[in-house]
Write an enzyme that holds these catalytic residues in place. Structure first.
Site, PDB file in Angstrom:
ATOM      1  N   PHE A 137      77.217  66.373  -5.601  1.00  0.00           N
ATOM      2  CA  PHE A 137      76.136  65.584  -6.198  1.00  0.00           C
ATOM      3  C   PHE A 137      74.878  66.436  -6.255  1.00  0.00           C
ATOM      4  CE2 PHE A 137      72.464  62.811  -6.287  1.00  0.00           C
ATOM      5  CZ  PHE A 137      72.787  61.999  -7.352  1.00  0.00           C
ATOM      6  N   ASP A 222      72.393  73.663  -2.414  1.00  0.00           N
ATOM      7  CA  ASP A 222      71.645  72.417  -2.570  1.00  0.00           C
ATOM      8  C   ASP A 222      71.549  71.785  -1.188  1.00  0.00           C
ATOM      9  OD1 ASP A 222      70.876  69.790  -2.880  1.00  0.00           O
ATOM     10  OD2 ASP A 222      72.098  69.426  -4.665  1.00  0.00           O
ATOM     11  N   LYS A 251      64.371  65.348  -0.479  1.00  0.00           N
ATOM     12  CA  LYS A 251      64.525  64.225   0.452  1.00  0.00           C
ATOM     13  C   LYS A 251      63.568  64.245   1.659  1.00  0.00           C
ATOM     14  CE  LYS A 251      68.742  62.068  -0.937  1.00  0.00           C
ATOM     15  NZ  LYS A 251      69.649  62.774  -1.850  1.00  0.00           N
TER      16      LYS A 251
HETATM   17  C1  LIG Z   1      69.741  63.062  -3.335  1.00  0.00           C
HETATM   18  C2  LIG Z   1      70.313  64.365  -3.756  1.00  0.00           C
HETATM   19  C3  LIG Z   1      69.901  64.990  -4.946  1.00  0.00           C
HETATM   20  C4  LIG Z   1      68.959  64.347  -5.925  1.00  0.00           C
HETATM   21  O1  LIG Z   1      67.681  64.187  -5.407  1.00  0.00           O
HETATM   22  P1  LIG Z   1      66.637  63.270  -6.199  1.00  0.00           P
HETATM   23  O2  LIG Z   1      65.376  63.435  -5.392  1.00  0.00           O
HETATM   24  O3  LIG Z   1      67.161  61.886  -6.187  1.00  0.00           O
HETATM   25  O4  LIG Z   1      66.518  63.815  -7.566  1.00  0.00           O
HETATM   26  C5  LIG Z   1      70.419  66.245  -5.226  1.00  0.00           C
HETATM   27  N1  LIG Z   1      71.287  66.841  -4.405  1.00  0.00           N
HETATM   28  C6  LIG Z   1      71.703  66.267  -3.259  1.00  0.00           C
HETATM   29  C7  LIG Z   1      72.661  66.990  -2.377  1.00  0.00           C
HETATM   30  C8  LIG Z   1      71.250  65.004  -2.904  1.00  0.00           C
HETATM   31  O5  LIG Z   1      71.687  64.428  -1.789  1.00  0.00           O
END
Ligand SMILES: *Cc1c(COP(=O)(O)O)cnc(C)c1O
Length: 396
Positions: A137, A222, A251
């Site tokens: 994700f 990420d 986050k």
């Molecule tokens: C939540 C998340 C995102 C997206 O972040 P947003 O601030 O909602 O755009 C991207 N990568 C990972 C691994 C996430 O958990």
């Protein structure tokens, strides 16, 4: 009042979330209260965001002071909090420079653009393909949903951005087969979050790093969900004896203030020159001063160690539950990024927990995810485990 607000919300707010029928009004530490003053222990923390808990007085004081001093001026000028935050992050990570933005998706967008631009600058114009993982994700913008290895996220939005290839997580042979001269980067979460709290097999990330090095491809981590102490290290890559070339954060970085960051080694970040990428709100004095305070407090309060310790305790308690309930298939995760896969749907269990005053989260239909503030205590964990034990007793 509950009913009024919810029925109004359901006519004026885009219907992109299946919301629970409670209206939250305030929080303190690991507890949030709804407008009827019912208390909930929060094992969601705004989806791994509020690591210091809710309404931290020291963060609030910094925010109040900064809001009366300077909120925003744009990146046409220097401001002190942004520079100090970048220094804090670069001295504690592999990275040399930081690009600030507002969310995880934006941080990943920046990472994808940087990787492509880097090879373009080298004259390798065909080298734009990025390998990502199935069940990953990376966000909801067009580039990041294109990078996301879940069909349900991309469904309905074709044509998505070209240039992404997917391999199964933990499958190093698949990566070997897919690697070629047109691959500019491998992009992945070191531990998958949304996709099911999947921890890499021993040696997998090291093997990915080696393959990237042999092929001359960049490695992008990420760490939007895993970063900022969540897994029991400041950054999850530190568990695995390797480091990426580019990393995205968001986050928990602002403990709830919208801030994202893309960090990179000097040799790659030089591909971003004035005019190549930008963000109006990126790194405002308001959010960067708050984020800096959050990070300083995390260090002062030894939160990463605390996370590692209570995370291990929590994991043991979940394993205890697993041994008692056949509906629990397995327990996974590190630090306070924990999951429990069930043989049944998780939603009724989430509802039952809420009824009893605990907020928990369910992903992929059948995985309960536990991502409390890092300040959670063993006592609060015990209370949830007791509650889950009773609820699971009734599930067959
Ligand atoms: C939540 C998340 C995102 C997206 O972040 P947003 O601030 O909602 O755009 C991207 N990568 C990972 C691994 C996430 O958990």
């Amino acid at each position: 009042m509950n009913k009024d607000i919810i029925s109004t919300a359901d006519t004026v707010i885009a219907n992109t979330y299946k919301r629970f029928p409670i209206v939250l009004a305030r929080g303190k530490g690991c507890t949030v209260w709804d407008i009827n003053e019912k208390a909930y222990t929060d094992f969601v923390s705004g989806i791994a965001v509020c690591n210091l808990g809710h309404a931290d007085p020291e963060v609030a004081a910094v925010l109040a002071r900064q809001s009366e001093t300077l909120v925003h001026v744009s990146n046409l000028y220097y401001t002190i909090p942004q520079v100090e935050l970048a220094e804090w992050l670069t001295t504690r990570s592999f990275a040399d420079r930081v690009f600030f933005c507002n969310s995880g998706a934006e941080a990943n967008e920046a990472a994808i653009k940087l990787a492509r631009k880097y090879f373009h600058d080298q004259g390798q114009h065909e080298r734009f393909r990025i390998i990502t993982m199935e069940q990953s994700f990376h966000g909801r913008t067009f580039a990041t949903l294109s990078a996301t290895g879940q069909l349900r996220i991309r469904f309905g939005f074709d044509p998505v951005l070209n240039g992404f290839e997917f391999i199964p997580f933990n499958d190093i042979d698949a990566l070997k087969r897919q690697m070629n001269d047109n691959i500019c980067a491998v992009m992945m979460e070191p531990i998958q979050g949304e996709g099911g709290i999947r921890v890499p097999d021993p040696g997998f990330l090291k093997a990915v790093r080696d393959l990237c090095d042999q092929a001359g491809a960049l490695l992008i981590f990420d760490e939007v969900q895993t970063g900022i102490g969540r897994t029991g290290k400041l950054f999850a890559y530190e568990h695995f004896g390797i480091a990426p070339d580019i990393m995205s954060l968001a986050k928990a970085l602002g403990n709830g203030l919208p801030i994202g960051a893309m960090l990179a080694r000097e040799q790659f970040m030089t591909a971003f020159t004035p005019g190549t990428h930008a963000s109006t709100f990126g790194g405002t004095p308001l959010v960067t001063s708050a984020a800096l305070e959050v990070l300083r407090l995390m260090e002062k309060r030894n939160m990463v160690d605390h996370c590692s310790r209570v995370g291990a305790y929590f994991r043991d308690r979940l394993l205890w539950l697993r041994d008692r309930h056949a509906v629990i298939m397995d327990v996974r995760g590190m630090g306070l990024l924990l999951g429990m896969k069930l043989t049944v749907k998780g939603a009724p269990i989430v509802d039952a927990c809420m009824e009893k005053g605990f907020l928990i989260n369910c992903i992929q239909d059948d995985i309960l995810r536990f991502i409390p503030p890092l300040v959670i205590t063993e006592k609060e964990i015990d209370a949830l485990v007791e509650c889950l034990d009773k609820i699971l007793e009734a599930v067959r």
